[in-house]
Design a protein around this motif. Structure first.
Motif, PDB file in Angstrom:
ATOM      1  N   HIS A  85       0.854  -1.135   0.050  1.00 19.33           N
ATOM      2  CA  HIS A  85      -0.010   0.095  -0.043  1.00 19.33           C
ATOM      3  C   HIS A  85       0.871   1.061  -0.033  1.00 19.33           C
ATOM      4  O   HIS A  85       0.985   2.026   0.899  1.00 19.33           O
ATOM      5  CB  HIS A  85      -0.902   0.067   1.200  1.00 19.33           C
ATOM      6  N   ASN A 114      -6.178  -0.686   9.393  1.00 15.07           N
ATOM      7  CA  ASN A 114      -5.494  -1.651   8.651  1.00 15.07           C
ATOM      8  C   ASN A 114      -4.339  -2.080   9.413  1.00 15.07           C
ATOM      9  O   ASN A 114      -3.300  -1.552   9.118  1.00 15.07           O
ATOM     10  CB  ASN A 114      -5.247  -1.148   7.160  1.00 15.07           C
ATOM     11  N   ARG A 150      -8.757  11.796   3.739  1.00 12.58           N
ATOM     12  CA  ARG A 150      -9.875  11.966   3.140  1.00 12.58           C
ATOM     13  C   ARG A 150     -10.079  12.697   1.991  1.00 12.58           C
ATOM     14  O   ARG A 150     -10.530  12.292   0.888  1.00 12.58           O
ATOM     15  CB  ARG A 150     -10.935  12.741   3.902  1.00 12.58           C
ATOM     16  N   GLY A 169      -8.600  10.181  -0.753  1.00  9.42           N
ATOM     17  CA  GLY A 169      -9.608   9.039  -1.051  1.00  9.42           C
ATOM     18  C   GLY A 169      -9.406   7.708  -0.014  1.00  9.42           C
ATOM     19  O   GLY A 169      -9.965   6.585  -0.701  1.00  9.42           O
ATOM     20  N   PHE A 170      -8.681   7.852   0.766  1.00  6.18           N
ATOM     21  CA  PHE A 170      -8.330   6.544   1.671  1.00  6.18           C
ATOM     22  C   PHE A 170      -9.771   5.951   2.291  1.00  6.18           C
ATOM     23  O   PHE A 170     -10.423   6.865   2.772  1.00  6.18           O
ATOM     24  CB  PHE A 170      -7.448   6.730   2.536  1.00  6.18           C
ATOM     25  N   LYS A 171      -9.863   4.705   2.198  1.00  8.02           N
ATOM     26  CA  LYS A 171     -11.044   4.431   3.070  1.00  8.02           C
ATOM     27  C   LYS A 171     -10.532   4.342   4.450  1.00  8.02           C
ATOM     28  O   LYS A 171      -9.562   4.748   5.003  1.00  8.02           O
ATOM     29  CB  LYS A 171     -11.241   2.579   2.810  1.00  8.02           C
ATOM     30  N   ARG A 172     -11.715   4.098   5.298  1.00  7.99           N
ATOM     31  CA  ARG A 172     -11.851   4.379   6.891  1.00  7.99           C
ATOM     32  C   ARG A 172     -10.427   3.597   7.410  1.00  7.99           C
ATOM     33  O   ARG A 172      -9.861   4.168   8.339  1.00  7.99           O
ATOM     34  CB  ARG A 172     -13.144   4.120   7.250  1.00  7.99           C
ATOM     35  N   ASP A 175      -7.669   2.689   6.325  1.00  9.20           N
ATOM     36  CA  ASP A 175      -6.480   3.189   5.913  1.00  9.20           C
ATOM     37  C   ASP A 175      -6.339   4.715   6.391  1.00  9.20           C
ATOM     38  O   ASP A 175      -5.320   5.099   7.212  1.00  9.20           O
ATOM     39  CB  ASP A 175      -6.515   3.554   4.484  1.00  9.20           C
ATOM     40  N   GLU A 176      -7.334   5.426   6.906  1.00  6.02           N
ATOM     41  CA  GLU A 176      -7.459   6.692   7.398  1.00  6.02           C
ATOM     42  C   GLU A 176      -7.064   6.528   8.880  1.00  6.02           C
ATOM     43  O   GLU A 176      -6.192   7.211   9.401  1.00  6.02           O
ATOM     44  CB  GLU A 176      -8.958   7.318   7.373  1.00  6.02           C
ATOM     45  N   TYR A 214     -13.675   5.857  16.764  1.00 11.70           N
ATOM     46  CA  TYR A 214     -13.543   4.770  15.427  1.00 11.70           C
ATOM     47  C   TYR A 214     -14.027   3.429  15.682  1.00 11.70           C
ATOM     48  O   TYR A 214     -15.026   3.037  14.795  1.00 11.70           O
ATOM     49  CB  TYR A 214     -12.195   4.841  14.943  1.00 11.70           C
ATOM     50  N   SER A 273     -17.431   2.094  13.565  1.00 12.64           N
ATOM     51  CA  SER A 273     -17.366   0.682  12.949  1.00 12.64           C
ATOM     52  C   SER A 273     -18.488  -0.199  13.417  1.00 12.64           C
ATOM     53  O   SER A 273     -18.891  -0.966  12.580  1.00 12.64           O
ATOM     54  CB  SER A 273     -15.906   0.135  13.269  1.00 12.64           C
ATOM     55  N   ASP A 302     -21.554   0.892  11.859  1.00 12.06           N
ATOM     56  CA  ASP A 302     -21.936   0.689  10.657  1.00 12.06           C
ATOM     57  C   ASP A 302     -22.202  -0.971  10.458  1.00 12.06           C
ATOM     58  O   ASP A 302     -23.040  -1.410   9.607  1.00 12.06           O
ATOM     59  CB  ASP A 302     -20.485   0.815   9.948  1.00 12.06           C
TER      60      ASP A 302
END
Length: 335
Positions: free
Chosen positions: A63, A124, A253, A256-259, A261-262, A315, A319, A322
């Protein structure tokens, strides 16, 4: 309010500073503690090398955009903020303490806590292992060079950058590599006794802090630092950490990283390593200035743990929310 609890390591640091204040090492004990500290640091980095798994690094190394930003945050953005902070002088602190802030900005990221918080927050983890390990390893080369580049005006660090890198390689990198290449023989034992590595980690830091503060007490550190100064250092650490956290979230953000990776960017790109910083300062700077120089780093260590604990829980709740919404949606679709 559990996130406001003092980290056990911070309690040990406070006790060590108090011990050095009332019973500083003097006379023949000084070279003894210097030898003991050097041996403990070498053992620490040997253990870290033995603990590092190549499989985990390879799993998270692909990555490249994420790792590139984390390295940028750690070794470019942080030092720039440190230089701006030292130039601006927003708080009534001494030049030595501003040098301490600049020094902490130059250091690599933590390894253990970065990975732990990433895991807790649902980030991640494979990428965090790779990023934190790479930051720690690169810091052995990059941090001394940055000290030579940006701190020659602010500190009395002896020698040139190449000489400092040589000392770092001999005392930190060589034991690290020896440990890593010994992993095939001692890897299983190391995995089984990970708590021993944690104790080695803490012991080496406490030895360096005791030696540094003993020297600092003899040179009158507590005539330079009072309760108000400590509070101002806390304010400076909070402000610095807040700026870095905000920049990293906005950048993650924007790119465009996903959560997951953020989360990894947030925890690996916004933390600084006490475990690397204290031993490195012991090599790079004269003993007379180490005590006051690492004071901002010691306080930043506690501040980042409290802040990141709160953020990781936030976070984690997102998660879980979601996951619950997805489960409810799947149930509704089946009905």
């Amino acid at each position: 309010m559990g996130f406001l609890r003092l980290d056990p390591m911070m309690v040990k640091l406070i006790i060590t500073v108090l011990l050095a204040t009332f019973l500083p090492a003097k006379g023949a004990f000084v070279p003894f503690f210097e030898w003991l500290t050097t041996a403990a640091i070498a053992l620490l980095f040997f253990m870290h090398g033995a603990k590092l798994s190549r499989d985990k690094i390879i799993a998270g190394s692909s990555h490249w955009r994420l790792h590139l930003w984390i390295m940028f945050s750690t070794f470019i953005m942080f030092p720039i903020l440190g230089l701006l902070f030292a130039w601006w002088h927003p708080l009534p602190l001494s030049a030595e303490l501003y040098s301490g802030f600049l020094y902490l900005c130059i250091l690599p990221a933590t390894v253990q806590s970065s990975i732990a918080f990433t895991s807790l927050a649902g980030g991640n983890v494979a990428a965090a292992v790779c990023a934190a390990s790479a930051s720690s390893l690169l810091g052995i080369f990059v941090s001394p060079l940055l000290v030579g580049l940006v701190m020659h005006v602010h500190s009395d660090a002896p020698g040139n950058g190449l000489e400092q890198v040589g000392k770092i390689m001999l005392q930190l990198l060589v034991p690290f590599l020896l440990g890593h290449f010994s992993r095939r023989w001692i890897g299983a034992w190391v995995e089984k006794h990970r708590s021993l590595i944690g104790k080695t980690d803490q012991t080496s830091i406490l030895l360096v802090v005791y030696s540094a503060f003993s020297e600092a007490v003899v040179n009158g550190i507590w005539h330079q630092v009072n309760v108000m100064t400590l509070l101002l250092i806390v304010v400076g650490c909070l402000g610095l950490l807040a700026v870095v956290l905000i920049i990293n979230v906005v950048a993650a953000r924007a790119f465009g990283f996903k959560r997951p990776d953020e989360i990894t960017i947030l925890f690996c790109g916004s933390k600084k390593s006490l475990a690397n910083g204290v031993p490195m300062a012991n090599i790079l700077f004269p003993a007379s200035v180490i005590g006051i120089l690492v004071l901002p780093l010691m306080i930043f260590h506690q501040v980042q743990l409290m802040a990141c604990s709160f953020i990781a829980r936030h976070y984690r709740k997102l998660s879980e929310k979601d996951a619950q919404q997805n489960a409810d949606a799947a149930t509704a679709a089946n009905d």
